[in-house]
Design an enzyme around this catalytic site. Structure first.
Site, PDB file in Angstrom:
ATOM      1  N   ASP A 273      -7.420   3.196   3.316  1.00  0.00           N
ATOM      2  CA  ASP A 273      -7.970   4.374   2.472  1.00  0.00           C
ATOM      3  C   ASP A 273      -7.173   5.762   3.308  1.00  0.00           C
ATOM      4  OD1 ASP A 273      -9.485   5.991   0.844  1.00  0.00           O
ATOM      5  OD2 ASP A 273     -10.143   6.959   2.655  1.00  0.00           O
ATOM      6  N   GLU A 315      -3.085   2.725   0.663  1.00  0.00           N
ATOM      7  CA  GLU A 315      -3.538   3.738  -0.269  1.00  0.00           C
ATOM      8  C   GLU A 315      -2.973   4.957   0.020  1.00  0.00           C
ATOM      9  OE1 GLU A 315      -5.763   6.984  -2.290  1.00  0.00           O
ATOM     10  OE2 GLU A 315      -6.325   6.439  -0.125  1.00  0.00           O
TER      11      GLU A 315
END
Ligand code: GLC
Length: 613
Positions: A273, A315
């Protein structure tokens, strides 16, 4: 006594040999990438010596049940490129209540053709607002509302036995301010203070001027005053999400431990992330710096020794030229990355009924190394960020798409505008059903449903893994009531994070309903996508310009048979002349069209997947 033969080694010994081989192959990458980042740090020698020991120990301790998949994938590195790796992303609580609820829904997902599950963050978050779980308090516990670590392992086991896989979010850029490291830091422990970044107020102001705000309205600036820390703490996202200090090598090692711990529970992939933000450097926007790519490559190399069957997903919702380096050099970095450029371009092309922006982005995305794969998607739990297309489209195009989908200009879309950094255009929130213009009460024959199915049809034909966002397969609508919940009201992205509606999903067998019409089309797409390998379709998708603005086309020519995907972005039927090889004898794998005399007529929002003889 165990007898040794040339062909059959006892399991532990063959594992030892495999570890030795993997270590020899990948340790040099770890050493060289990390030397570039930490080589000048006085802690370097101690750090790299300890890391070597811990990587070897973790590899030796890899659970026996997980070793066969490691060996299988290592022996066939091109498994990543196999067709039909449909992935499903969802919030576990909103999809099925908790992890055991997810286990009860696996038949639904298998029926849809899903092969990988990506539940959004499910590790123990801070209490109260946790940015949808992206503020983690403990990476080694499951959110107690969702279950336990045993439940997570049980889900991973269920999936593995069905030939499926589990991808988890690892929020590696920041922790919650309630994480034990941050608690120790606030209590004055110098070792843990060095896990975070604290600057005096004047420096915070100076650095803020260089950075691009992520949430300029709800969390302006990238620093939060913290008297306990004696200054301003770096917080790129919300004030309760404290950025980790990757200049401290101990942070790299701790996060690797987290990956290894979760991989040992049977997790087969990690979504890294906010990957672009790991490294900070004065005078830059602190996004996509070379050290960030090096850190990701070193994690990959360590996992290639410890748990080679595990994939890393970047990501990075950035411009394509900043995303591509996440795939790494040499033996590689991330195995997958969100194809954000193509996703955003698809919506832009649909608004304009002009495939130009899609072609420009697809050409750039085809520059990916062949050993890695794109995660192709239409929607996710975040906003659509038009600004990420700035390299490929002029500002006026970005502004037009933003107004089109955000409700400022008349259009079919029912989406809403979201915040944007200074100088940018507002991002857009809303479920795919909303953005595609499905109005309440419409059925599967509506133009909105055709638009939604068209975009999903395109991403299933591209090379890479198609990603379905929970509920899109039944045209699930927005959750407009999010604004009544004080914990969610402040963040417009909750508009497109509704509860799964299982009553509506019951209609999936009824073709005439919206849910059934879409579900059946999704299932056909997954089935046909899986068969692309068998049909001899391979290689990167490359754009084709057939001279008709509203026809989006790409071909894949790396296999035994040619493949041409044609998508009509407009609401009127259109005829196109087919390129050489597709005019005679080609068949449409989706069975909806038939080429005649060198040309093809696509109905409104029609889709064809042609393969040559
Ligand atoms: C990622 C997530 C997003 C979250 C942010 C901070 O971009 O997708 O939902 O707000 O990281 O963790």
């Amino acid at each position: 006594m165990t007898s040794l033969t040339a062909t059959a080694l006892p399991d532990d010994l063959s594992h030892d040999l495999a570890v030795t081989r993997r270590f020899e192959a990948h340790w040099p990458t770890i050493q060289s990438r990390l030397a570039g980042v930490y080589g000048q740090d006085p802690r370097w020698t101690g750090f790299i010596t300890r890391l070597r020991q811990s990587v070897l120990a973790a590899a030796a301790a890899r659970p026996a049940a997980l070793q066969p998949l490691d060996a299988e994938r290592e022996a066939r590195p091109d498994w990543l490129a196999a067709s039909g790796q449909t992935t499903y992303t969802f919030y576990a609580d909103r999809f099925a209540g908790d992890l055991n609820g997810v286990r009860q829904r696996l038949d639904y997902l298998t029926d849809l053709g899903v092969r990988w599950l990506h539940p959004l963050p499910l590790l123990e978050p801070r209490e109260g607002d946790s940015d949808g779980g992206f503020a983690v308090k403990d990476y080694r516990q499951v959110d107690p509302r969702l279950g336990t670590m045993q439940d997570l392992s049980a889900l991973a086991d269920d999936l593995r036995s069905r030939g499926m896989g589990l991808i988890l979010d690892v929020v590696c850029n920041h922790t919650a301010r309630e994480h034990a490291w941050a608690v120790a830091a606030r209590a004055g422990d110098p070792a843990y203070r060095d896990f975070y970044i604290v600057v005096p107020p004047e420096e915070a102001a100076r650095r803020d001027a260089e950075l691009i705000d992520v949430f300029p309205d709800t969390a302006p600036g990238s620093f939060t005053p913290c008297p306990e820390m004696g200054g301003h703490v770096w917080t790129t996202f919300y004030p309760f999400q404290w950025d980790l200090n990757y200049a401290n090598p101990a942070v790299f090692a701790e996060m690797l431990d987290v990956l290894v711990f979760l991989a040992a529970q049977g997790v087969q992939g990690f979504r890294l992330d906010s990957a672009p933000f790991l490294w900070k450097q004065a005078g830059t926007t602190c996004r996509n710096l070379p050290q960030t790519y090096a850190i990701v490559e070193a994690w990959r190399a360590a996992l290639s020794i410890i748990a080679p069957g595990v994939v890393l997903v970047a990501e990075a919702i950035e411009s394509l030229e900043d995303v591509l380096p996440f795939f790494g050099e040499g033996s590689g970095g991330c195995d997958l990355a969100y194809n954000n450029g193509v996703m955003t371009a698809l919506w832009g092309a649909l608004a304009d009924e002009d495939a130009g922006i899609f072609r420009r982005c697809l050409s750039a995305s085809a520059g990916k190394p062949s050993r890695a794969a794109w995660l192709n998607y239409v929607r996710c739990h975040d906003d659509v960020i038009w600004n990420a297309l700035a390299t490929y489209a002029p500002h006026e195009d970005l502004a037009r798409w933003s107004r089109f989908y955000g409700g400022q200009d008349p259009s079919f879309s029912r989406g809403r505008a979201f915040q944007t950094a200074a100088g940018g255009v507002p991002s857009t929130n809303g479920m795919a059903a909303s953005l595609a213009g499905i109005a309440p009460g419409e059925n599967g024959a509506s133009a909105g449903a055709a638009r939604l199915a068209l975009l999903y049809g395109i991403i299933h034909g591209l090379d890479g893994w198609p990603l379905i966002y929970m509920g899109d397969e039944i045209g699930l609508a927005d959750d407009a009531l999010y604004a009544d919940d004080p914990l969610r009201a402040g963040d417009g992205r909750w508009l497109h994070r509704p509860m799964m509606d299982w009553t509506l999903a019951e209609r999936r067998g009824d073709q005439a309903s919206l849910e059934g019409g879409l579900f059946q089309r999704f299932r056909t797409l997954a089935d046909q996508a899986r068969k692309l390998d068998e049909h001899g379709v391979a290689g990167p998708a490359r754009p084709v310009d057939l001279g008709v603005a509203s026809v989006l086309a790409f071909e894949r020519t790396g296999g035994a048979r040619g493949f041409l995907c044609l998508a009509n972005l407009s609401g009127a039927a259109v005829s196109v002349d087919l390129p050489h090889g597709f005019g005679v004898g080609a068949t449409d794998l989706l069975g909806a069209t038939s080429p005649k005399g060198g040309s093809l007529t696509l109905p409104a929002h029609g889709l064809a997947w042609l393969v040559t003889l």
